[in-house]
Scaffold this active site. Sequence first.
Site, PDB file in Angstrom:
ATOM      1  N   HIS A  46       0.973  -1.591   0.088  1.00  0.00           N
ATOM      2  CA  HIS A  46       0.331   0.073  -0.502  1.00  0.00           C
ATOM      3  C   HIS A  46       1.204   1.499   0.119  1.00  0.00           C
ATOM      4  O   HIS A  46       1.509   1.200   0.029  1.00  0.00           O
ATOM      5  CB  HIS A  46      -0.687   0.007   1.198  1.00  0.00           C
ATOM      6  CG  HIS A  46      -1.692  -1.078   1.354  1.00  0.00           C
ATOM      7  ND1 HIS A  46      -3.285  -0.650   2.161  1.00  0.00           N
ATOM      8  CD2 HIS A  46      -2.147  -2.207   0.716  1.00  0.00           C
ATOM      9  CE1 HIS A  46      -3.766  -1.807   1.607  1.00  0.00           C
ATOM     10  NE2 HIS A  46      -3.707  -2.588   0.724  1.00  0.00           N
ATOM     11  N   PRO A  76      -4.512   0.107  18.468  1.00  0.00           N
ATOM     12  CA  PRO A  76      -4.262  -0.375  17.213  1.00  0.00           C
ATOM     13  C   PRO A  76      -4.449   0.711  16.468  1.00  0.00           C
ATOM     14  O   PRO A  76      -4.117   0.161  14.948  1.00  0.00           O
ATOM     15  CB  PRO A  76      -4.995  -1.775  17.624  1.00  0.00           C
ATOM     16  CG  PRO A  76      -6.327  -1.308  18.504  1.00  0.00           C
ATOM     17  CD  PRO A  76      -5.550  -0.334  18.670  1.00  0.00           C
ATOM     18  N   TYR A 122      -9.650   5.444   7.240  1.00  0.00           N
ATOM     19  CA  TYR A 122      -9.829   5.240   9.297  1.00  0.00           C
ATOM     20  C   TYR A 122     -10.490   7.102   8.693  1.00  0.00           C
ATOM     21  O   TYR A 122     -10.610   7.485   8.403  1.00  0.00           O
ATOM     22  CB  TYR A 122      -8.142   6.070   9.211  1.00  0.00           C
ATOM     23  CG  TYR A 122      -7.007   4.985   9.392  1.00  0.00           C
ATOM     24  CD1 TYR A 122      -6.588   4.331   8.520  1.00  0.00           C
ATOM     25  CD2 TYR A 122      -6.830   4.486  11.047  1.00  0.00           C
ATOM     26  CE1 TYR A 122      -5.161   3.808   8.761  1.00  0.00           C
ATOM     27  CE2 TYR A 122      -6.188   3.754  11.302  1.00  0.00           C
ATOM     28  CZ  TYR A 122      -5.005   3.475  10.109  1.00  0.00           C
ATOM     29  OH  TYR A 122      -4.284   2.144  10.277  1.00  0.00           O
ATOM     30  N   TYR A 156       4.319   6.623  10.542  1.00  0.00           N
ATOM     31  CA  TYR A 156       3.149   5.384   9.649  1.00  0.00           C
ATOM     32  C   TYR A 156       3.899   3.901   8.764  1.00  0.00           C
ATOM     33  O   TYR A 156       4.356   2.744  10.013  1.00  0.00           O
ATOM     34  CB  TYR A 156       1.804   5.480   9.009  1.00  0.00           C
ATOM     35  CG  TYR A 156       0.906   4.609   9.187  1.00  0.00           C
ATOM     36  CD1 TYR A 156      -0.236   4.523   9.562  1.00  0.00           C
ATOM     37  CD2 TYR A 156       0.916   3.173   8.321  1.00  0.00           C
ATOM     38  CE1 TYR A 156      -1.257   3.756   9.567  1.00  0.00           C
ATOM     39  CE2 TYR A 156      -0.046   2.849   8.057  1.00  0.00           C
ATOM     40  CZ  TYR A 156      -1.351   2.919   8.782  1.00  0.00           C
ATOM     41  OH  TYR A 156      -2.225   1.807   8.928  1.00  0.00           O
ATOM     42  N   LYS A 162       1.125  -0.113  15.352  1.00  0.00           N
ATOM     43  CA  LYS A 162       2.552   0.143  15.149  1.00  0.00           C
ATOM     44  C   LYS A 162       2.711  -1.601  16.699  1.00  0.00           C
ATOM     45  O   LYS A 162       4.013  -2.392  16.829  1.00  0.00           O
ATOM     46  CB  LYS A 162       2.742   0.874  16.021  1.00  0.00           C
ATOM     47  CG  LYS A 162       2.991   2.201  15.910  1.00  0.00           C
ATOM     48  CD  LYS A 162       4.043   1.949  15.174  1.00  0.00           C
ATOM     49  CE  LYS A 162       4.431   2.998  14.050  1.00  0.00           C
ATOM     50  NZ  LYS A 162       4.743   2.659  12.631  1.00  0.00           N
TER      51      LYS A 162
HETATM   52  P1  RFL Z   1       1.977 -11.769  21.366  1.00  0.00           P
HETATM   53  O1  RFL Z   1       1.765 -12.317  19.822  1.00  0.00           O
HETATM   54  O2  RFL Z   1       0.691 -11.636  22.584  1.00  0.00           O
HETATM   55  O3  RFL Z   1       2.538 -13.522  22.037  1.00  0.00           O
HETATM   56  C1  RFL Z   1       2.804 -14.134  22.924  1.00  0.00           C
HETATM   57  C2  RFL Z   1       2.465 -15.460  23.181  1.00  0.00           C
HETATM   58  O4  RFL Z   1       3.201 -15.943  24.634  1.00  0.00           O
HETATM   59  C3  RFL Z   1       2.770 -17.060  25.046  1.00  0.00           C
HETATM   60  N1  RFL Z   1       2.375 -16.650  26.227  1.00  0.00           N
HETATM   61  C4  RFL Z   1       2.553 -17.542  26.848  1.00  0.00           C
HETATM   62  N2  RFL Z   1       3.396 -18.836  26.689  1.00  0.00           N
HETATM   63  C5  RFL Z   1       4.060 -19.634  28.078  1.00  0.00           C
HETATM   64  N3  RFL Z   1       3.999 -19.087  29.363  1.00  0.00           N
HETATM   65  C6  RFL Z   1       3.333 -17.923  29.222  1.00  0.00           C
HETATM   66  N4  RFL Z   1       3.036 -18.385  30.712  1.00  0.00           N
HETATM   67  C7  RFL Z   1       2.837 -17.264  28.658  1.00  0.00           C
HETATM   68  N5  RFL Z   1       1.556 -16.430  28.459  1.00  0.00           N
HETATM   69  C8  RFL Z   1       1.098 -15.888  26.984  1.00  0.00           C
HETATM   70  C9  RFL Z   1       0.583 -17.053  24.016  1.00  0.00           C
HETATM   71  O5  RFL Z   1      -0.210 -17.323  24.208  1.00  0.00           O
HETATM   72  C10 RFL Z   1       1.406 -15.628  22.867  1.00  0.00           C
HETATM   73  O6  RFL Z   1       1.212 -16.854  22.135  1.00  0.00           O
HETATM   74  O7  RFL Z   1       2.865 -11.116  21.991  1.00  0.00           O
HETATM   75  P2  RFL Z   1       4.139 -10.287  20.705  1.00  0.00           P
HETATM   76  O8  RFL Z   1       4.719 -11.842  20.151  1.00  0.00           O
HETATM   77  O9  RFL Z   1       4.601  -9.290  21.818  1.00  0.00           O
HETATM   78  O10 RFL Z   1       3.609  -9.500  19.232  1.00  0.00           O
HETATM   79  C11 RFL Z   1       2.859  -8.534  19.510  1.00  0.00           C
HETATM   80  C12 RFL Z   1       2.077  -8.320  18.411  1.00  0.00           C
HETATM   81  O11 RFL Z   1       0.859  -9.724  18.865  1.00  0.00           O
HETATM   82  C13 RFL Z   1       0.848  -7.461  19.015  1.00  0.00           C
HETATM   83  O12 RFL Z   1       1.603  -6.065  19.451  1.00  0.00           O
HETATM   84  C14 RFL Z   1      -0.284  -7.100  17.830  1.00  0.00           C
HETATM   85  O13 RFL Z   1      -0.303  -8.071  17.022  1.00  0.00           O
HETATM   86  C15 RFL Z   1      -0.651  -5.633  18.427  1.00  0.00           C
HETATM   87  N6  RFL Z   1      -1.580  -6.078  17.001  1.00  0.00           N
HETATM   88  C16 RFL Z   1      -1.707  -4.778  15.715  1.00  0.00           C
HETATM   89  N7  RFL Z   1       0.245  -4.711  15.672  1.00  0.00           N
HETATM   90  C17 RFL Z   1       0.220  -4.134  14.020  1.00  0.00           C
HETATM   91  O14 RFL Z   1       1.861  -4.193  13.956  1.00  0.00           O
HETATM   92  N8  RFL Z   1      -0.296  -3.351  13.269  1.00  0.00           N
HETATM   93  C18 RFL Z   1      -0.999  -3.853  13.466  1.00  0.00           C
HETATM   94  O15 RFL Z   1      -1.844  -3.792  12.385  1.00  0.00           O
HETATM   95  C19 RFL Z   1      -1.811  -4.233  14.458  1.00  0.00           C
HETATM   96  N9  RFL Z   1      -3.600  -4.125  14.599  1.00  0.00           N
HETATM   97  C20 RFL Z   1      -3.487  -5.263  16.899  1.00  0.00           C
HETATM   98  C21 RFL Z   1      -4.129  -5.006  15.690  1.00  0.00           C
HETATM   99  C22 RFL Z   1      -3.530  -6.293  17.896  1.00  0.00           C
HETATM  100  C23 RFL Z   1      -5.154  -6.308  17.743  1.00  0.00           C
HETATM  101  N10 RFL Z   1      -5.368  -7.405  18.966  1.00  0.00           N
HETATM  102  C24 RFL Z   1      -6.037  -8.462  18.640  1.00  0.00           C
HETATM  103  C25 RFL Z   1      -5.093  -6.922  20.303  1.00  0.00           C
HETATM  104  C26 RFL Z   1      -5.313  -5.239  15.891  1.00  0.00           C
HETATM  105  C27 RFL Z   1      -5.883  -5.896  16.815  1.00  0.00           C
HETATM  106  C28 RFL Z   1      -7.620  -6.320  16.668  1.00  0.00           C
HETATM  107  C1  PHB Z   2      -5.555  -4.520  10.321  1.00  0.00           C
HETATM  108  O1  PHB Z   2      -5.789  -4.916   9.420  1.00  0.00           O
HETATM  109  O2  PHB Z   2      -5.716  -5.305  11.162  1.00  0.00           O
HETATM  110  C2  PHB Z   2      -5.126  -3.066  10.712  1.00  0.00           C
HETATM  111  C3  PHB Z   2      -4.238  -2.344   9.845  1.00  0.00           C
HETATM  112  C4  PHB Z   2      -4.879  -1.142  10.301  1.00  0.00           C
HETATM  113  C5  PHB Z   2      -4.731  -0.558  11.472  1.00  0.00           C
HETATM  114  C6  PHB Z   2      -5.163  -1.643  12.803  1.00  0.00           C
HETATM  115  C7  PHB Z   2      -5.388  -2.955  12.571  1.00  0.00           C
HETATM  116  O3  PHB Z   2      -4.719   0.451  12.229  1.00  0.00           O
END
Ligand code: RFL
Ligand code: PHB
Length: 389
Positions: free
Chosen positions: A72, A288, A201, A380, A292
């Site tokens: 994008h 989110p 957005y 971004y 980031k």
């Molecule tokens: P994770 O992915 O949460 O992984 C942690 C892992 O540790 C496990 N765990 C354990 N394992 C062993 N013993 C224990 N006691 C444990 N406790 C937990 C868990 O099961 C898991 O597998 O953390 P990590 O690796 O730091 O990664 C971070 C990302 O997952 C997170 O920041 C992103 O998903 C946030 N996020 C977004 N980030 C972006 O860069 N771009 C995006 O567009 C974006 N959109 C989002 C998001 C997060 C969202 N939600 C659901 C929180 C959109 C959403 C809706």
């Molecule tokens: C997504 O595609 O899940 C998404 C994209 C942009 C955001 C957050 C989530 O800022």
Amino acid sequence: MRTQVGIIGAGPAGLLLSHLLHLRGIDSVVLEEREEQYVRRRVRAGVLESTTADLLREVGLGARMDREGLVHKGISLHFDGEDHYVDFERLVGRTITVYGQQEVVKDLIDARRRAHGQLLFEVRDTAVHETGSDRPRITFTDAEGRPQELVCEVVAGCDGFHGVSRKSLPQNELTVYDHTYPFAWLGILAKAAPVRDELVYANHERGFALYSMRSPEITRLYLQVDPEERIEQWPDERIWSELHTRLPALAEGPVLEKGITAMRSFVASPLRHGRLFLAGDAAHIVPPTGAKGMNLAVADVWLLASALSELLLHNNSALVESYSDTALRRVWRAEHFSWTMTSMLHRQPGATPFERQLQLAQLRYTASSTAAATSLAENYVGMPLTSPL
Ligand code: RFL
Ligand code: PHB
């Protein structure tokens, strides 16, 4: 069991750290509490900064991303009933890649398996011991229910916000910065071909909405909702009706997944105690809106892998000593950007008419001024990993 680096958590942070260490000849074991199938399917982030995409390519993880990821060149801000395009490529010469976090996770698990890396899923009762010594240990119960002990040289806490690692740091040495928002995001994944090529957005008087996608067949959509609301209160028809109201154009399709996520900003500092290091969501959370979270997790472990290889291969502790401060500079930059995007785009419950006009003024300025749009674009697409920030 013994290893050089015991890694707790098989999310993007833990898996990528294990891969980067392997490339430097350092042995690690990843312990994950969930089942492998759950980890591979968990729908979360979607946007890779250009910095993240470049790093994944550099370390041999770019092939499927380059085939299936969607490049994008900018995003649209939708307000005052109109689209306003922020052209990243023109403003800062870089782009973003839309490629689901679970795809990155699958690529990482597959790469670790090909290299015979040790990934232990379905572990329970993980606990970290003696982090002040140079032989920290992790105890856990394995998938067969047997008690185990992993003796390490270093422990990396990559276990997300609800993990055990952050809680294992001496709490009196930890400073926690926490901010919650008076709204949440309801997200759906729909089997519908995207009608737009890039993200939208939207700031609407009924609340924020986001148009995103995962592939040429799958749309990802979000709605600002009240944090007290439960998903049962949102049948599909209500979700679509609200999305049609807030977003410019939309194609409906079967809803494959839906859920509500609370929004918060959170930073724990420092990211290290002795030989225990925190990375990713274990140490910090962003709302989110700035996309980031996963990118920060990647940047943390990129730094941590260099620091640990200096320590373990060359007995040089300079980089592990600066790890926390260096990583936190990027974290705070992203915290500020995510907070700014969140504040600018959401309906603020209880906002006065004065505050609403300030928000619109900020949106109009961002859309019309090259200086303001460049700042958004630069943040971004992601600051270079080596930027002093
Ligand atoms: P994770 O992915 O949460 O992984 C942690 C892992 O540790 C496990 N765990 C354990 N394992 C062993 N013993 C224990 N006691 C444990 N406790 C937990 C868990 O099961 C898991 O597998 O953390 P990590 O690796 O730091 O990664 C971070 C990302 O997952 C997170 O920041 C992103 O998903 C946030 N996020 C977004 N980030 C972006 O860069 N771009 C995006 O567009 C974006 N959109 C989002 C998001 C997060 C969202 N939600 C659901 C929180 C959109 C959403 C809706
Ligand atoms: C997504 O595609 O899940 C998404 C994209 C942009 C955001 C957050 C989530 O800022």
